[in-house]
Design a protein around this motif. Structure first.
Motif, PDB file in Angstrom:
ATOM      1  N   ALA A  32     -44.779 -39.087  93.461  1.00 53.30           N
ATOM      2  CA  ALA A  32     -46.130 -39.630  93.696  1.00 53.30           C
ATOM      3  C   ALA A  32     -46.203 -41.072  93.190  1.00 53.30           C
ATOM      4  N   MET A  33     -45.649 -41.331  92.002  1.00 53.64           N
ATOM      5  CA  MET A  33     -45.664 -42.692  91.446  1.00 53.64           C
ATOM      6  C   MET A  33     -44.831 -43.652  92.307  1.00 53.64           C
ATOM      7  N   GLU A  34     -43.755 -43.132  92.885  1.00 55.74           N
ATOM      8  CA  GLU A  34     -42.925 -43.931  93.806  1.00 55.74           C
ATOM      9  C   GLU A  34     -43.749 -44.308  95.040  1.00 55.74           C
ATOM     10  N   GLY A  35     -44.526 -43.332  95.544  1.00 52.26           N
ATOM     11  CA  GLY A  35     -45.419 -43.586  96.684  1.00 52.26           C
ATOM     12  C   GLY A  35     -46.436 -44.670  96.354  1.00 52.26           C
ATOM     13  N   ILE A  36     -46.979 -44.609  95.139  1.00 55.55           N
ATOM     14  CA  ILE A  36     -47.962 -45.614  94.694  1.00 55.55           C
ATOM     15  C   ILE A  36     -47.311 -46.994  94.646  1.00 55.55           C
ATOM     16  N   LYS A  37     -46.057 -47.038  94.174  1.00 55.50           N
ATOM     17  CA  LYS A  37     -45.319 -48.313  94.140  1.00 55.50           C
ATOM     18  C   LYS A  37     -45.149 -48.890  95.543  1.00 55.50           C
ATOM     19  N   CYS A  38     -44.956 -48.007  96.523  1.00 55.37           N
ATOM     20  CA  CYS A  38     -44.759 -48.454  97.916  1.00 55.37           C
ATOM     21  C   CYS A  38     -46.074 -48.878  98.583  1.00 55.37           C
TER      22      CYS A  38
ATOM     23  N   VAL B  20     -51.669 -34.645  90.638  1.00 57.06           N
ATOM     24  CA  VAL B  20     -52.909 -34.838  89.882  1.00 57.06           C
ATOM     25  C   VAL B  20     -52.637 -35.734  88.669  1.00 57.06           C
ATOM     26  N   GLY B  21     -51.510 -35.495  87.982  1.00 58.93           N
ATOM     27  CA  GLY B  21     -51.131 -36.341  86.841  1.00 58.93           C
ATOM     28  C   GLY B  21     -50.927 -37.788  87.244  1.00 58.93           C
ATOM     29  N   ALA B  22     -50.306 -38.002  88.414  1.00 59.07           N
ATOM     30  CA  ALA B  22     -50.065 -39.377  88.894  1.00 59.07           C
ATOM     31  C   ALA B  22     -51.379 -40.078  89.230  1.00 59.07           C
ATOM     32  N   ILE B  23     -52.320 -39.326  89.783  1.00 61.08           N
ATOM     33  CA  ILE B  23     -53.642 -39.904  90.102  1.00 61.08           C
ATOM     34  C   ILE B  23     -54.329 -40.322  88.794  1.00 61.08           C
ATOM     35  N   PHE B  24     -54.277 -39.428  87.796  1.00 61.01           N
ATOM     36  CA  PHE B  24     -54.921 -39.709  86.508  1.00 61.01           C
ATOM     37  C   PHE B  24     -54.217 -40.832  85.747  1.00 61.01           C
ATOM     38  N   ASP B  25     -52.924 -40.997  85.981  1.00 55.61           N
ATOM     39  CA  ASP B  25     -52.118 -41.946  85.209  1.00 55.61           C
ATOM     40  C   ASP B  25     -51.927 -43.276  85.940  1.00 55.61           C
ATOM     41  N   SER B  26     -52.684 -43.503  87.020  1.00 51.84           N
ATOM     42  CA  SER B  26     -52.568 -44.753  87.783  1.00 51.84           C
ATOM     43  C   SER B  26     -53.969 -45.258  88.067  1.00 51.84           C
TER      44      SER B  26
ATOM     45  N   LYS C  59     -64.339 -38.378  84.107  1.00 50.66           N
ATOM     46  CA  LYS C  59     -64.121 -38.993  82.798  1.00 50.66           C
ATOM     47  C   LYS C  59     -62.777 -39.733  82.778  1.00 50.66           C
ATOM     48  N   GLN C  60     -61.781 -39.096  83.393  1.00 48.34           N
ATOM     49  CA  GLN C  60     -60.427 -39.677  83.394  1.00 48.34           C
ATOM     50  C   GLN C  60     -60.329 -40.895  84.318  1.00 48.34           C
ATOM     51  N   LYS C  61     -60.878 -40.775  85.532  1.00 49.84           N
ATOM     52  CA  LYS C  61     -60.726 -41.845  86.532  1.00 49.84           C
ATOM     53  C   LYS C  61     -61.802 -42.922  86.397  1.00 49.84           C
ATOM     54  N   THR C  62     -62.913 -42.602  85.760  1.00 55.68           N
ATOM     55  CA  THR C  62     -64.154 -43.394  85.715  1.00 55.68           C
ATOM     56  C   THR C  62     -64.825 -43.351  87.096  1.00 55.68           C
ATOM     57  N   LEU C  63     -66.135 -43.537  87.108  1.00 47.84           N
ATOM     58  CA  LEU C  63     -66.883 -43.407  88.355  1.00 47.84           C
ATOM     59  C   LEU C  63     -66.626 -44.566  89.316  1.00 47.84           C
ATOM     60  N   ASP C  64     -65.937 -45.611  88.856  1.00 53.37           N
ATOM     61  CA  ASP C  64     -65.572 -46.720  89.751  1.00 53.37           C
ATOM     62  C   ASP C  64     -64.468 -46.326  90.714  1.00 53.37           C
ATOM     63  N   LYS C  65     -63.699 -45.301  90.346  1.00 55.69           N
ATOM     64  CA  LYS C  65     -62.474 -44.973  91.091  1.00 55.69           C
ATOM     65  C   LYS C  65     -62.582 -43.693  91.909  1.00 55.69           C
ATOM     66  N   VAL C  66     -63.803 -43.103  91.961  1.00 47.19           N
ATOM     67  CA  VAL C  66     -63.967 -41.847  92.702  1.00 47.19           C
ATOM     68  C   VAL C  66     -65.002 -42.010  93.808  1.00 47.19           C
ATOM     69  N   LEU C  67     -64.717 -41.403  94.965  1.00 46.42           N
ATOM     70  CA  LEU C  67     -65.662 -41.380  96.086  1.00 46.42           C
ATOM     71  C   LEU C  67     -66.120 -39.941  96.285  1.00 46.42           C
TER      72      LEU C  67
END
Length: 378
Positions: free
Chosen positions: A199-205, A228-234, A257-265
């Protein structure tokens, strides 16, 4: 037109005030009222930017995959009554010619307009996903991710594709993700069995979003963090189906709480049974039974939802301690940013499109104005 005596919902606060609408735009906030102005008295209702739904398959008994302007128009009218003023009709994993036809219809609706919510473009959910995380998608039509296959389905309407949901671990996905990033199309990971590192590799791409958080993805385990961990950790954005069925409310609160409301739709992931009676429907050519507020395939898998965004906002309000303006932002401005229209939609600001809604304390929609025209009046 002037709407007065309203509680205006801004990104960072709620204040009493009024707005003036001219030529389809918000021309003035707290204007002077002139003699010949048409005045609507909001009588203390909330005035908010209209909701924007970036993940919705159907409503009002119609489905995006019908591939017709008429179907998209019916969906647009149906969801407008629930405060959604813009959306991205979402395709399914079906035969690639059907996807191509649906994208052409979405592009047409975007160009000619509808009698309801604005069409901002298409969200392609599949067919470039992992069969082991199929959800309610049709395994018969899975396709290997490739630039060529994407171009075939987008046809002459690549510029009308807003986002593509794919599984980053499937061979060929990385090349397609890089291509989508170049074209300024959102690459979203979903229906994926990726490990945390894949997942983190995908985010890098270039993956910059994740489709329906928690659903159809590898979960967070303390030794195996998964997607889910990659979403929370990026710092990528994500979306939640806040119906209390797809995700429990404690898990929703953890995510916010983890993502903050700026990062969720907030999204609906609604299918054709949305705003219809319970019974038998279909999604991606598969039979769906809608019972007790949930839409499921015959095997019991959740098949989208019958949620509307007014209900999603109410659910989060009733099951969290967030302020109303913070919750509304997840259904408006964050989605506008996702669709790259935040310069004209998603907030109450002079010069912005007059896509506005009035609702009460329980988020019951009272009036809907799209492009300065009243579309719905309770």
């Amino acid at each position: 037109m002037i709407i007065k005596n309203a509680k205006l919902i801004y990104l960072d606060k709620i204040e009493e005030g009024s707005i003036k609408i001219e030529n389809g735009k918000i021309s003035k906030i707290n204007p002077e009222v002139l003699e010949d102005d048409v005045v609507i008295d909001a009588e203390g209702l909330y005035l908010s930017p209209g909701f924007i739904d970036v993940h919705i398959h159907g409503a009002g008994g119609r489905d995006t995959m019908e591939g017709s302007l008429d179907a998209i128009n019916t969906i647009a009218k149906s969801i407008a009554e629930h405060g959604t003023t813009s959306f991205t009709p979402t395709t399914m994993t079906v035969d690639r010619d059907e996807v191509k036809k649906a994208i052409a219809a979405i592009a047409e609706a975007k160009s000619v307009g509808t009698d309801g919510a604005n069409v901002l473009g298409a969200h392609m959910e599949g067919p470039f996903i992992n069969g082991e995380m199929i959800g309610a998608q049709n395994p018969k039509y899975l396709a290997a991710p490739s630039i060529e296959a994407f171009k075939y389905m987008a046809g002459d309407h690549e510029d009308a594709v807003v986002s593509v949901t794919l599984a980053p671990e499937v061979p060929g996905a990385k090349e397609l993700i890089k291509y989508l990033k170049e074209k300024d199309i959102v690459a979203s990971m979903g229906h994926t069995k990726a490990t945390y590192s894949e997942a983190m590799e995908g985010i890098k791409c270039g993956v910059c979003h994740a489709t329906h958080l928690y659903n159809a993805m590898t979960p967070l385990h303390h030794r195996d963090p998964g997607v889910v961990g990659a979403i929370f950790d990026s710092n990528i954005t994500t979306e939640t189906i806040s119906d209390g069925i797809h995700i429990s409310y404690p898990s929703l609160r953890v995510a916010y709480k983890q993502k903050t409301l700026d990062k969720v739709l907030l999204v609906s992931d609604a299918m054709m049974a949305c705003s219809m009676p319970e019974g038998e429907y279909s999604l991606g050519g598969q039979k769906v039974i809608v019972k007790n507020g949930a839409a499921r395939l015959e095997n019991g898998a959740l098949a989208g939802s019958i949620l509307t965004l007014d209900k999603a906002v109410k659910n989060v309000k009733d099951n969290s301690s967030y302020k109303l303006h913070e919750i509304v932002k997840m259904a408006t401005y964050n989605a506008a940013r996702h669709c790259k229209v935040e310069d004209r939609k998603g907030k109450l600001q002079e010069g912005y499109d007059a896509d506005v809604i009035l609702f009460d304390e329980d988020i019951n929609i009272n009036r809907v104005i799209i492009g300065g025209k009243e579309i719905f009046n309770k």
